[in-house]
Design a protein around this motif. Structure first.
Motif, PDB file in Angstrom:
ATOM      1  N   PRO A  70       0.834  -1.204   0.000  1.00 36.36           N
ATOM      2  CA  PRO A  70       0.000   0.000   0.000  1.00 36.36           C
ATOM      3  C   PRO A  70       0.868   1.252   0.000  1.00 36.36           C
ATOM      4  N   ASN A  71       0.339   2.306  -0.577  1.00 36.54           N
ATOM      5  CA  ASN A  71       0.975   3.622  -0.647  1.00 36.54           C
ATOM      6  C   ASN A  71       2.166   3.680  -1.610  1.00 36.54           C
ATOM      7  N   LEU A  72       2.369   2.642  -2.397  1.00 38.03           N
ATOM      8  CA  LEU A  72       3.442   2.659  -3.390  1.00 38.03           C
ATOM      9  C   LEU A  72       3.119   3.703  -4.465  1.00 38.03           C
ATOM     10  N   PRO A  73       4.074   4.578  -4.788  1.00 35.09           N
ATOM     11  CA  PRO A  73       3.804   5.518  -5.878  1.00 35.09           C
ATOM     12  C   PRO A  73       3.841   4.790  -7.221  1.00 35.09           C
ATOM     13  N   VAL A  74       2.904   5.132  -8.095  1.00 34.86           N
ATOM     14  CA  VAL A  74       2.863   4.612  -9.458  1.00 34.86           C
ATOM     15  C   VAL A  74       2.527   5.764 -10.390  1.00 34.86           C
ATOM     16  N   GLU A  75       2.803   5.558 -11.663  1.00 30.13           N
ATOM     17  CA  GLU A  75       2.570   6.593 -12.664  1.00 30.13           C
ATOM     18  C   GLU A  75       1.432   6.137 -13.573  1.00 30.13           C
ATOM     19  N   VAL A  76       0.391   6.949 -13.706  1.00 33.26           N
ATOM     20  CA  VAL A  76      -0.689   6.661 -14.640  1.00 33.26           C
ATOM     21  C   VAL A  76      -0.201   7.084 -16.025  1.00 33.26           C
ATOM     22  N   VAL A  77      -0.180   6.111 -16.965  1.00 33.88           N
ATOM     23  CA  VAL A  77       0.318   6.388 -18.310  1.00 33.88           C
ATOM     24  C   VAL A  77      -0.780   6.325 -19.357  1.00 33.88           C
ATOM     25  N   ALA A  78      -1.982   5.800 -18.995  1.00 36.55           N
ATOM     26  CA  ALA A  78      -3.110   5.754 -19.919  1.00 36.55           C
ATOM     27  C   ALA A  78      -4.396   5.581 -19.124  1.00 36.55           C
ATOM     28  N   GLU A  79      -5.523   5.926 -19.771  1.00 39.06           N
ATOM     29  CA  GLU A  79      -6.835   5.782 -19.160  1.00 39.06           C
ATOM     30  C   GLU A  79      -7.778   5.116 -20.149  1.00 39.06           C
ATOM     31  N   PHE A  80      -8.656   4.267 -19.651  1.00 33.57           N
ATOM     32  CA  PHE A  80      -9.738   3.704 -20.454  1.00 33.57           C
ATOM     33  C   PHE A  80     -10.898   3.435 -19.517  1.00 33.57           C
ATOM     34  N   ASP A  81     -11.996   4.160 -19.695  1.00 37.04           N
ATOM     35  CA  ASP A  81     -13.171   4.026 -18.867  1.00 37.04           C
ATOM     36  C   ASP A  81     -12.759   4.185 -17.393  1.00 37.04           C
ATOM     37  N   THR A  82     -12.995   3.175 -16.557  1.00 37.62           N
ATOM     38  CA  THR A  82     -12.643   3.274 -15.133  1.00 37.62           C
ATOM     39  C   THR A  82     -11.306   2.609 -14.831  1.00 37.62           C
ATOM     40  N   TRP A  83     -10.537   2.315 -15.866  1.00 34.77           N
ATOM     41  CA  TRP A  83      -9.259   1.618 -15.718  1.00 34.77           C
ATOM     42  C   TRP A  83      -8.100   2.545 -16.004  1.00 34.77           C
ATOM     43  N   ARG A  84      -7.014   2.357 -15.259  1.00 33.39           N
ATOM     44  CA  ARG A  84      -5.812   3.159 -15.447  1.00 33.39           C
ATOM     45  C   ARG A  84      -4.628   2.231 -15.700  1.00 33.39           C
ATOM     46  N   LYS A  85      -3.876   2.531 -16.748  1.00 31.59           N
ATOM     47  CA  LYS A  85      -2.641   1.796 -16.993  1.00 31.59           C
ATOM     48  C   LYS A  85      -1.567   2.488 -16.171  1.00 31.59           C
ATOM     49  N   ILE A  86      -0.890   1.696 -15.340  1.00 27.65           N
ATOM     50  CA  ILE A  86       0.110   2.268 -14.441  1.00 27.65           C
ATOM     51  C   ILE A  86       1.485   1.681 -14.723  1.00 27.65           C
ATOM     52  N   ARG A  87       2.493   2.411 -14.263  1.00 27.20           N
ATOM     53  CA  ARG A  87       3.891   1.966 -14.340  1.00 27.20           C
ATOM     54  C   ARG A  87       4.503   2.180 -12.964  1.00 27.20           C
ATOM     55  N   ASP A  88       5.254   1.170 -12.489  1.00 26.40           N
ATOM     56  CA  ASP A  88       5.921   1.332 -11.199  1.00 26.40           C
ATOM     57  C   ASP A  88       7.356   1.833 -11.402  1.00 26.40           C
ATOM     58  N   PHE A  89       8.085   2.004 -10.315  1.00 23.17           N
ATOM     59  CA  PHE A  89       9.419   2.594 -10.381  1.00 23.17           C
ATOM     60  C   PHE A  89      10.421   1.694 -11.098  1.00 23.17           C
ATOM     61  N   GLU A  90      10.079   0.417 -11.275  1.00 20.50           N
ATOM     62  CA  GLU A  90      10.961  -0.492 -12.014  1.00 20.50           C
ATOM     63  C   GLU A  90      10.588  -0.593 -13.486  1.00 20.50           C
ATOM     64  N   GLY A  91       9.515   0.112 -13.900  1.00 17.94           N
ATOM     65  CA  GLY A  91       9.097   0.125 -15.298  1.00 17.94           C
ATOM     66  C   GLY A  91       8.037  -0.898 -15.658  1.00 17.94           C
ATOM     67  N   THR A  92       7.554  -1.662 -14.694  1.00 17.80           N
ATOM     68  CA  THR A  92       6.520  -2.655 -14.948  1.00 17.80           C
ATOM     69  C   THR A  92       5.182  -1.958 -15.142  1.00 17.80           C
ATOM     70  N   GLU A  93       4.415  -2.386 -16.171  1.00 16.48           N
ATOM     71  CA  GLU A  93       3.138  -1.755 -16.489  1.00 16.48           C
ATOM     72  C   GLU A  93       1.986  -2.751 -16.447  1.00 16.48           C
ATOM     73  N   GLY A  94       0.793  -2.247 -16.178  1.00 14.92           N
ATOM     74  CA  GLY A  94      -0.423  -3.039 -16.213  1.00 14.92           C
ATOM     75  C   GLY A  94      -1.615  -2.159 -15.887  1.00 14.92           C
ATOM     76  N   TRP A  95      -2.801  -2.771 -15.934  1.00 14.40           N
ATOM     77  CA  TRP A  95      -4.049  -2.036 -15.743  1.00 14.40           C
ATOM     78  C   TRP A  95      -4.650  -2.318 -14.374  1.00 14.40           C
ATOM     79  N   VAL A  96      -5.113  -1.262 -13.691  1.00  8.09           N
ATOM     80  CA  VAL A  96      -5.793  -1.395 -12.407  1.00  8.09           C
ATOM     81  C   VAL A  96      -7.067  -0.555 -12.437  1.00  8.09           C
ATOM     82  N   HIS A  97      -8.030  -0.937 -11.594  1.00  3.49           N
ATOM     83  CA  HIS A  97      -9.259  -0.159 -11.488  1.00  3.49           C
ATOM     84  C   HIS A  97      -8.963   1.142 -10.750  1.00  3.49           C
ATOM     85  N   GLN A  98      -9.627   2.210 -11.154  1.00  3.44           N
ATOM     86  CA  GLN A  98      -9.377   3.528 -10.557  1.00  3.44           C
ATOM     87  C   GLN A  98      -9.614   3.549  -9.055  1.00  3.44           C
TER      88      GLN A  98
END
Length: 173
Positions: A70-98
């Motif tokens: 919890p509380n890990l910073p992530v970067e939102v790199v895209a949006e689709f409906d209620t989903w956000r594509k995020i990237r973590d500090f190591e560069g890993t990306e995926g989609w999470v619910h808002q």
């Protein structure tokens, strides 16, 4: 036959033109999210103890991995409906619910042990030593320094020593 060839050429060219147009729109939208109107990319924080990260924007996509921090910073790199594509500090990306994201900001200490200082200056006395991976609440950033709070201790870290804030970003208290 000639009319058929011209019609076929026109039909084949139409998707290419539409693609070029949507590509132009896409590049124009890289600075603003289509769903929220907020900047893209932007930093946010994981809200829950477990956050499912999916391969695509929806529950029909498989879970690729689960964040358990919890509380890990992530970067939102895209949006689709209620989903956000995020990237973590190591560069890993995926989609999470808002609903799994918070606007309250944190930063993570990167690469080496860093000194938390009482004032935004190298000559300021250190208040704590922070190991890589320590998460701190972001309070403000001025020039090269960010004011943070870690375990009840307020202090200053160099902007370049953490991930979760842009080099040119102004953060106000």
């Amino acid at each position: 036959m000639r009319a058929f060839v011209l019609l076929l050429v026109a039909l084949l060219a139409a998707p290419a033109a539409a693609g070029a147009q949507s590509g132009a729109s896409r590049s124009a939208m890289t600075s603003v999210g289509t769903e929220t109107g907020l900047p893209i990319p932007r930093f946010v924080t994981l809200r829950a103890r477990e956050v499912n990260v999916r391969t695509g924007p929806g529950v029909r996509y498989p879970i690729d991995w689960v964040f358990q921090r919890p509380n890990l910073p992530v970067e939102v790199v895209a949006e689709f409906d209620t989903w956000r594509k995020i990237r973590d500090f190591e560069g890993t990306e995926g989609w999470v619910h808002q609903s799994m994201l918070s606007g309250r900001r944190t930063v993570i200490v990167i690469t080496a042990v860093r000194l938390l200082r009482s004032e935004p200056a190298e000559s300021s006395p250190p208040m704590a030593r922070l190991e890589p991976g320590v998460i701190a609440w972001l309070e403000a950033c001025r020039a090269d320094w960010c004011e943070v709070e870690v375990a009840g201790i307020d202090g200053w870290l160099r902007r370049g020593d953490v991930w979760g804030v842009r080099a040119d970003e102004s953060v106000e208290e």
